[in-house]
Design a protein around this motif. Structure first.
Motif, PDB file in Angstrom:
ATOM      1  N   GLY A 145       1.563   6.860   5.363  1.00  0.00           N
ATOM      2  CA  GLY A 145       1.955   5.592   4.778  1.00  0.00           C
ATOM      3  C   GLY A 145       2.801   5.788   3.535  1.00  0.00           C
ATOM      4  O   GLY A 145       2.763   6.848   2.902  1.00  0.00           O
ATOM      5  N   TRP A 146       3.577   4.773   3.219  1.00  0.00           N
ATOM      6  CA  TRP A 146       4.296   4.697   1.945  1.00  0.00           C
ATOM      7  C   TRP A 146       3.722   3.518   1.163  1.00  0.00           C
ATOM      8  O   TRP A 146       3.570   2.419   1.708  1.00  0.00           O
ATOM      9  N   PHE A 147       3.429   3.788  -0.090  1.00  0.00           N
ATOM     10  CA  PHE A 147       2.916   2.783  -0.997  1.00  0.00           C
ATOM     11  C   PHE A 147       3.870   2.683  -2.184  1.00  0.00           C
ATOM     12  O   PHE A 147       4.678   3.577  -2.415  1.00  0.00           O
ATOM     13  N   ARG A 200       3.578   1.901   7.289  1.00  0.00           N
ATOM     14  CA  ARG A 200       2.621   2.846   7.849  1.00  0.00           C
ATOM     15  C   ARG A 200       3.130   3.267   9.230  1.00  0.00           C
ATOM     16  O   ARG A 200       3.737   2.456   9.944  1.00  0.00           O
ATOM     17  N   ILE A 201       2.875   4.520   9.604  1.00  0.00           N
ATOM     18  CA  ILE A 201       3.311   5.006  10.906  1.00  0.00           C
ATOM     19  C   ILE A 201       2.185   5.829  11.512  1.00  0.00           C
ATOM     20  O   ILE A 201       1.521   6.612  10.815  1.00  0.00           O
ATOM     21  N   TYR A 242       4.849  -2.856   8.662  1.00  0.00           N
ATOM     22  CA  TYR A 242       5.575  -3.069   7.410  1.00  0.00           C
ATOM     23  C   TYR A 242       5.015  -4.264   6.659  1.00  0.00           C
ATOM     24  O   TYR A 242       4.617  -5.272   7.268  1.00  0.00           O
ATOM     25  N   ALA A 243       5.026  -4.170   5.356  1.00  0.00           N
ATOM     26  CA  ALA A 243       4.731  -5.333   4.533  1.00  0.00           C
ATOM     27  C   ALA A 243       5.837  -6.369   4.730  1.00  0.00           C
ATOM     28  O   ALA A 243       7.001  -6.015   4.960  1.00  0.00           O
ATOM     29  N   ALA A 303       1.299   8.870   1.515  1.00  0.00           N
ATOM     30  CA  ALA A 303      -0.125   9.140   1.653  1.00  0.00           C
ATOM     31  C   ALA A 303      -0.456   9.440   3.103  1.00  0.00           C
ATOM     32  O   ALA A 303       0.186   8.928   4.023  1.00  0.00           O
ATOM     33  N   GLY A 304      -1.474  10.278   3.283  1.00  0.00           N
ATOM     34  CA  GLY A 304      -1.955  10.609   4.610  1.00  0.00           C
ATOM     35  C   GLY A 304      -3.349  10.052   4.818  1.00  0.00           C
ATOM     36  O   GLY A 304      -4.173  10.096   3.902  1.00  0.00           O
TER      37      GLY A 304
END
Length: 118
Positions: free
Chosen positions: A35-37, A50-51, A60-61, A97-98
């Motif tokens: 994920g990207w935050f 998130r993938i 996606y947001a 993040a994982g």
């Protein structure tokens, strides 16, 4: 856990693009949901995208839909975030993040600053 290192942040004008990269160490990267935050000053950290481990599912947001694209290359232990049509409100520290399919992220990078000027 995996160790994560982000890169690709910087200063860009509104309407511009950036691509963030996150390289993971360890042989289990391909099993992680990634994920990207992002966290803007004075705000809580929030998930952007998130993938799934196999890249079959992305989320996606609402604030970034149709502008940001998350992707991964398991052969390179790398997850990407392509950001187009950037807005000043996208300014934040971006973290990769994982985690797992339950949405629990337990491995974090150190973050990379993205600043979008108007």
């Amino acid at each position: 856990q995996v160790q994560l290192v982000e890169s690709g942040g910087g200063l860009v004008q509104a309407g511009g693009s950036l691509r963030l990269s996150c390289v993971a160490s360890g042989r289990t990267f391909s099993s992680y949901v990634m994920g990207w935050f992002r966290q803007a000053p004075g705000k809580e950290r929030a998930i952007v995208a998130r993938i799934s481990a196999s890249s079959s599912r992305m989320w996606y947001a609402d604030s970034v839909k149709n502008r940001f694209t998350i992707s991964r290359d398991n052969a390179k232990n790398t997850v990407y975030l392509r950001m187009n049509s950037l807005k000043p409100e996208d300014t934040a520290v971006y973290y990769c993040a994982g985690g797992d399919d339950n949405g629990l992220f337990d491995s974090w990078g150190q973050g990379t600053q993205v600043t979008v000027s108007s």
